[in-house]
Motif scaffolding. Structure first.
Motif, short mmCIF file in Angstrom:
data_model
loop_
_atom_site.label_atom_id
_atom_site.label_comp_id
_atom_site.label_asym_id
_atom_site.label_seq_id
_atom_site.Cartn_x
_atom_site.Cartn_y
_atom_site.Cartn_z
N PRO A 1 -2.36 -12.90 -10.72
CA PRO A 1 -2.57 -13.76 -9.55
C PRO A 1 -1.86 -13.20 -8.33
N THR A 2 -2.46 -13.41 -7.16
CA THR A 2 -2.01 -12.70 -5.97
C THR A 2 -1.90 -13.61 -4.75
N ILE A 3 -0.84 -13.40 -3.98
CA ILE A 3 -0.72 -13.99 -2.65
C ILE A 3 -0.94 -12.87 -1.65
N ILE A 4 -1.89 -13.06 -0.76
CA ILE A 4 -2.24 -12.04 0.22
C ILE A 4 -1.57 -12.37 1.55
N ILE A 5 -0.88 -11.38 2.11
CA ILE A 5 -0.22 -11.55 3.40
C ILE A 5 -0.63 -10.41 4.33
N ASN A 6 -0.73 -10.71 5.60
CA ASN A 6 -0.94 -9.71 6.66
C ASN A 6 -2.07 -8.73 6.38
N PRO A 7 -3.28 -9.20 6.01
CA PRO A 7 -4.38 -8.25 5.83
C PRO A 7 -4.75 -7.63 7.18
N LEU A 8 -5.11 -6.36 7.16
CA LEU A 8 -5.54 -5.69 8.38
C LEU A 8 -6.88 -6.25 8.83
N PRO A 9 -7.12 -6.30 10.13
CA PRO A 9 -8.41 -6.81 10.63
C PRO A 9 -9.57 -5.98 10.09
N GLY B 1 0.81 -1.20 0.00
CA GLY B 1 0.00 0.00 0.00
C GLY B 1 0.85 1.26 0.00
N GLY B 2 0.20 2.40 0.08
CA GLY B 2 0.90 3.67 0.02
C GLY B 2 1.83 3.91 1.19
N LEU B 3 1.59 3.20 2.31
CA LEU B 3 2.42 3.38 3.50
C LEU B 3 3.47 2.29 3.66
N GLY B 4 3.53 1.36 2.73
CA GLY B 4 4.53 0.29 2.81
C GLY B 4 4.33 -0.63 4.00
N LEU B 5 3.08 -0.98 4.29
CA LEU B 5 2.77 -1.86 5.41
C LEU B 5 2.78 -3.32 4.96
N GLY B 6 2.58 -4.23 5.91
CA GLY B 6 2.41 -5.63 5.57
C GLY B 6 3.64 -6.50 5.74
N GLY B 7 4.62 -6.06 6.52
CA GLY B 7 5.77 -6.92 6.79
C GLY B 7 6.69 -7.12 5.61
N LEU B 8 6.98 -6.06 4.86
CA LEU B 8 7.79 -6.20 3.65
C LEU B 8 9.25 -6.53 3.95
N THR B 9 9.74 -6.14 5.12
CA THR B 9 11.13 -6.47 5.48
C THR B 9 11.29 -7.98 5.63
N ASN C 1 7.01 5.09 2.69
CA ASN C 1 7.78 4.65 3.86
C ASN C 1 9.28 4.76 3.54
N HIS C 2 9.85 5.91 3.81
CA HIS C 2 11.25 6.16 3.43
C HIS C 2 12.22 5.30 4.23
N ALA C 3 11.91 5.05 5.51
CA ALA C 3 12.79 4.21 6.33
C ALA C 3 12.84 2.79 5.77
N LEU C 4 11.68 2.28 5.36
CA LEU C 4 11.64 0.94 4.76
C LEU C 4 12.41 0.92 3.45
#
Length: 198
Positions: free
Chosen positions: A116-124, A32-40, A62-65
């Motif tokens: 095709p997509t693998i979905i990881i760490n969706p927000l509740p 997403g725009g904020l670079g969430l979802g455990g990309l590291t 997310n500049h730090a990421l």
């Protein structure tokens, strides 16, 4: 009546070009725009597991990421790290697989792109519901941990028919002209002198 999200025909792959195959995987990773979802963690595990695959990671704002992943992948020629990008349509058209959380816009764009997509760490909440819909439609799978992500990628490598089935299912889920359809749908009561209610 459901029309899904407004989307852009720019995400559609021209029939003359065809879709990328999974014989030489190019995997797009987004949060997403904020670079969430455990990309590291995603980058760490996949770099070790698939040294021959090509990866593009979009870290958003997310500049730090971005700086962290640039440092982690600087010796890996198959990895490209991007910050915020206005070129998501092109990136999706070039990719053969998307790994992302379940943001509604990203999933709608992936479906239109035939990706095709693998979905990881969706927000509740809403993202869990988005993920469930994409999985039911058959063009996405949900992974609960990185070992499962690796297993799914290997499955797509070893069983191209499974990958092509997911690709076909995107066509059934995609609404590339949803904005026009919604505008036409809303125009009818207005022309009849009615009012729209929220």
């Amino acid at each position: 009546k459901d029309f899904y999200l407004p989307d852009e025909s720019a995400f559609m792959v021209p029939s003359s070009l065809g879709h990328p195959s999974f014989r030489e995987p190019h995997i797009l990773i987004m949060g997403g725009g904020l670079g969430l979802g455990g990309l590291t963690a995603c980058t760490h595990h996949l770099a070790a597991a698939f040294p021959q695959h090509r990866f593009t990671v979009v870290t958003g704002s997310n500049h730090a990421l971005y700086e962290d992943l640039i440092s982690r992948t600087c010796t890996l020629p198959n990895w490209e790290i991007l910050g915020f990008s206005h070129d998501i349509p092109s990136l999706m058209r070039q990719a053969s697989l998307l790994i992302t959380k379940a943001g509604a816009v990203s999933l709608a764009e992936a479906a239109v792109s035939g990706l095709p997509t693998i979905i990881i760490n969706p927000l509740p909440g809403h993202e869990e519901e988005n993920a469930a819909l994409a999985v039911r439609q058959g063009w996405a799978v949900k992974a609960t941990h990185m070992v499962q992500v690796q297993q799914l990628i290997r499955q797509l490598n070893e069983h191209p028919e499974y990958y092509e089935k997911m690709r076909r299912q995107t066509r059934l889920a995609a609404y590339p002209h949803a904005a026009t359809t919604i505008a036409s749908f809303l125009q009818i009561p207005l022309e009849q002198g009615g009012q729209l209610s929220c």
